[in-house]
Design a protein around this motif. Structure first.
Motif, PDB file in Angstrom:
ATOM      1  N   ALA A  53       0.975  -1.236   0.053  1.00 55.15           N
ATOM      2  CA  ALA A  53       0.070   0.084   0.053  1.00 55.15           C
ATOM      3  C   ALA A  53       0.907   1.177  -0.009  1.00 55.15           C
ATOM      4  O   ALA A  53       0.627   2.113  -0.650  1.00 55.15           O
ATOM      5  CB  ALA A  53      -0.934  -0.028   1.116  1.00 55.15           C
ATOM      6  N   PHE A  54       2.029   1.266   0.849  1.00 55.00           N
ATOM      7  CA  PHE A  54       2.682   2.303   0.539  1.00 55.00           C
ATOM      8  C   PHE A  54       3.498   2.572  -0.505  1.00 55.00           C
ATOM      9  O   PHE A  54       3.641   3.598  -1.169  1.00 55.00           O
ATOM     10  CB  PHE A  54       3.872   2.412   1.828  1.00 55.00           C
ATOM     11  CG  PHE A  54       3.600   2.755   3.007  1.00 55.00           C
ATOM     12  CD1 PHE A  54       3.352   4.007   3.371  1.00 55.00           C
ATOM     13  CD2 PHE A  54       3.842   1.819   4.262  1.00 55.00           C
ATOM     14  CE1 PHE A  54       2.764   4.297   4.652  1.00 55.00           C
ATOM     15  CE2 PHE A  54       3.138   2.144   5.506  1.00 55.00           C
ATOM     16  CZ  PHE A  54       2.899   3.472   5.815  1.00 55.00           C
ATOM     17  N   LEU A  55       3.814   1.497  -1.240  1.00 48.67           N
ATOM     18  CA  LEU A  55       4.427   1.509  -2.624  1.00 48.67           C
ATOM     19  C   LEU A  55       3.614   2.049  -3.607  1.00 48.67           C
ATOM     20  O   LEU A  55       4.006   2.991  -4.454  1.00 48.67           O
ATOM     21  CB  LEU A  55       4.893   0.042  -3.059  1.00 48.67           C
ATOM     22  CG  LEU A  55       5.565   0.197  -4.382  1.00 48.67           C
ATOM     23  CD1 LEU A  55       7.082   0.690  -4.068  1.00 48.67           C
ATOM     24  CD2 LEU A  55       5.897  -1.412  -4.488  1.00 48.67           C
ATOM     25  N   LEU A  56       2.442   1.578  -3.474  1.00 48.08           N
ATOM     26  CA  LEU A  56       1.179   2.394  -4.540  1.00 48.08           C
ATOM     27  C   LEU A  56       0.935   3.800  -4.133  1.00 48.08           C
ATOM     28  O   LEU A  56       0.578   4.361  -5.118  1.00 48.08           O
ATOM     29  CB  LEU A  56      -0.149   1.296  -4.336  1.00 48.08           C
ATOM     30  CG  LEU A  56       0.073   0.018  -4.938  1.00 48.08           C
ATOM     31  CD1 LEU A  56      -1.157  -0.783  -4.660  1.00 48.08           C
ATOM     32  CD2 LEU A  56       0.249  -0.001  -6.609  1.00 48.08           C
ATOM     33  N   GLY A  57       0.990   3.825  -2.981  1.00 52.07           N
ATOM     34  CA  GLY A  57       0.929   5.414  -2.730  1.00 52.07           C
ATOM     35  C   GLY A  57       2.039   6.251  -2.880  1.00 52.07           C
ATOM     36  O   GLY A  57       1.625   7.365  -3.491  1.00 52.07           O
ATOM     37  N   GLY A  58       3.299   5.708  -3.059  1.00 57.30           N
ATOM     38  CA  GLY A  58       4.323   6.516  -3.458  1.00 57.30           C
ATOM     39  C   GLY A  58       4.080   6.573  -4.890  1.00 57.30           C
ATOM     40  O   GLY A  58       4.499   7.892  -5.588  1.00 57.30           O
ATOM     41  N   VAL A  59       3.481   5.759  -5.792  1.00 53.91           N
ATOM     42  CA  VAL A  59       3.550   5.786  -7.053  1.00 53.91           C
ATOM     43  C   VAL A  59       2.502   6.958  -7.334  1.00 53.91           C
ATOM     44  O   VAL A  59       2.702   7.830  -8.375  1.00 53.91           O
ATOM     45  CB  VAL A  59       3.250   4.455  -7.802  1.00 53.91           C
ATOM     46  CG1 VAL A  59       2.506   4.602  -9.359  1.00 53.91           C
ATOM     47  CG2 VAL A  59       4.424   3.405  -7.785  1.00 53.91           C
ATOM     48  N   ALA A  60       1.289   6.776  -6.745  1.00 54.93           N
ATOM     49  CA  ALA A  60       0.171   7.605  -6.702  1.00 54.93           C
ATOM     50  C   ALA A  60       0.859   9.266  -6.539  1.00 54.93           C
ATOM     51  O   ALA A  60       0.434  10.099  -7.033  1.00 54.93           O
ATOM     52  CB  ALA A  60      -0.936   7.407  -6.076  1.00 54.93           C
ATOM     53  N   SER A  61       1.602   9.433  -5.461  1.00 54.11           N
ATOM     54  CA  SER A  61       2.096  10.607  -5.221  1.00 54.11           C
ATOM     55  C   SER A  61       3.204  11.195  -6.131  1.00 54.11           C
ATOM     56  O   SER A  61       3.030  12.412  -6.550  1.00 54.11           O
ATOM     57  CB  SER A  61       2.860  10.564  -3.735  1.00 54.11           C
ATOM     58  OG  SER A  61       1.952  10.173  -2.714  1.00 54.11           O
ATOM     59  N   ALA A  62       3.840  10.476  -6.896  1.00 54.08           N
ATOM     60  CA  ALA A  62       4.628  10.797  -7.832  1.00 54.08           C
ATOM     61  C   ALA A  62       3.951  11.149  -9.186  1.00 54.08           C
ATOM     62  O   ALA A  62       4.210  12.348  -9.911  1.00 54.08           O
ATOM     63  CB  ALA A  62       5.713   9.533  -8.282  1.00 54.08           C
ATOM     64  N   ILE A  63       2.647  10.661  -9.491  1.00 55.92           N
ATOM     65  CA  ILE A  63       1.891  10.908 -10.602  1.00 55.92           C
ATOM     66  C   ILE A  63       1.271  12.306 -10.209  1.00 55.92           C
ATOM     67  O   ILE A  63       1.176  13.326 -10.908  1.00 55.92           O
ATOM     68  CB  ILE A  63       0.843   9.927 -10.851  1.00 55.92           C
ATOM     69  CG1 ILE A  63       1.563   8.700 -11.452  1.00 55.92           C
ATOM     70  CG2 ILE A  63      -0.096  10.501 -11.847  1.00 55.92           C
ATOM     71  CD1 ILE A  63       0.617   7.564 -11.560  1.00 55.92           C
ATOM     72  N   LEU A  64       0.842  12.401  -9.001  1.00 53.95           N
ATOM     73  CA  LEU A  64       0.349  13.815  -8.436  1.00 53.95           C
ATOM     74  C   LEU A  64       1.373  14.690  -8.348  1.00 53.95           C
ATOM     75  O   LEU A  64       1.070  15.765  -9.042  1.00 53.95           O
ATOM     76  CB  LEU A  64      -0.430  13.527  -7.129  1.00 53.95           C
ATOM     77  CG  LEU A  64      -1.252  14.619  -6.595  1.00 53.95           C
ATOM     78  CD1 LEU A  64      -2.351  15.010  -7.516  1.00 53.95           C
ATOM     79  CD2 LEU A  64      -1.436  14.462  -5.248  1.00 53.95           C
ATOM     80  N   SER A  65       2.528  14.572  -8.054  1.00 54.26           N
ATOM     81  CA  SER A  65       3.777  15.526  -8.200  1.00 54.26           C
ATOM     82  C   SER A  65       3.806  16.127  -9.600  1.00 54.26           C
ATOM     83  O   SER A  65       4.367  17.336 -10.147  1.00 54.26           O
ATOM     84  CB  SER A  65       4.968  15.320  -7.554  1.00 54.26           C
ATOM     85  OG  SER A  65       5.394  13.984  -8.432  1.00 54.26           O
ATOM     86  N   LEU A  66       3.807  15.260 -10.812  1.00 52.83           N
ATOM     87  CA  LEU A  66       4.091  15.457 -12.120  1.00 52.83           C
ATOM     88  C   LEU A  66       2.793  16.639 -12.528  1.00 52.83           C
ATOM     89  O   LEU A  66       2.996  17.593 -13.381  1.00 52.83           O
ATOM     90  CB  LEU A  66       4.263  14.171 -12.952  1.00 52.83           C
ATOM     91  CG  LEU A  66       5.174  13.587 -12.751  1.00 52.83           C
ATOM     92  CD1 LEU A  66       5.055  12.189 -13.681  1.00 52.83           C
ATOM     93  CD2 LEU A  66       6.296  14.324 -13.226  1.00 52.83           C
ATOM     94  N   LEU A  67       1.545  16.216 -11.974  1.00 55.38           N
ATOM     95  CA  LEU A  67       0.550  16.875 -12.324  1.00 55.38           C
ATOM     96  C   LEU A  67       0.732  18.333 -11.609  1.00 55.38           C
ATOM     97  O   LEU A  67       0.400  19.431 -12.405  1.00 55.38           O
ATOM     98  CB  LEU A  67      -0.881  16.286 -11.722  1.00 55.38           C
ATOM     99  CG  LEU A  67      -1.966  17.103 -11.712  1.00 55.38           C
ATOM    100  CD1 LEU A  67      -2.590  17.338 -13.336  1.00 55.38           C
ATOM    101  CD2 LEU A  67      -3.262  16.680 -10.743  1.00 55.38           C
TER     102      LEU A  67
END
Length: 133
Positions: A53-67
């Motif tokens: 879950a932390f790993l998936l949250g990190g990926v989602a955060s990386a995508i959000l940071s690009l946004l």
């Protein structure tokens, strides 16, 4: 483009002092606090599924940071997220973001203060801190 011309005419410079760089870096670290403070407890209580879950949250955060980077490049204004949302959606539509950010900030500050005590206890062992242990 028009904003850059206005900034040059007004005599504004895009310069950060060392203190400004420190504060900007410190504010960028605040989301990490939730991982360092609550992450250990979550991993012990929830098991290996929490790591995923932390790993998936990190990926989602990386995508959000690009946004956020794209929006920040498209609307280079001071004021955080709200000016960009107001330019994209209008002031009335983006106002709930301000209300939600204000409501969430109290819980976030309380969670950070609660977890920060453990780190302060290690750094300053002589400090009289109340312990629940």
């Amino acid at each position: 483009m028009a904003d850059e011309i206005q900034a040059r005419e007004a005599g504004l410079k895009k310069v950060l002092s060392p203190v400004g760089v420190f504060l900007l870096t410190f504010s960028a670290l605040s989301p990490v606090v939730s991982f360092y403070i609550g992450g250990d407890a979550v991993l012990h209580l929830a098991g290996s599924g929490a790591a995923l879950a932390f790993l998936l949250g990190g990926v989602a955060s990386a995508i959000l940071s690009l946004l956020y980077a794209e929006i920040g490049a498209a609307f280079p204004r001071a004021g955080g997220t709200y000016p960009s949302l107001a330019a994209l959606l209008g002031q009335m539509t983006s106002f709930p973001y301000v209300v939600l950010a204000c409501a969430v900030s109290f819980g976030s500050l309380a969670f950070t203060a609660l977890g920060l005590g453990d780190y302060v206890r290690v750094l300053l062992p002589g400090l009289p801190l109340r312990s629940e242990e």
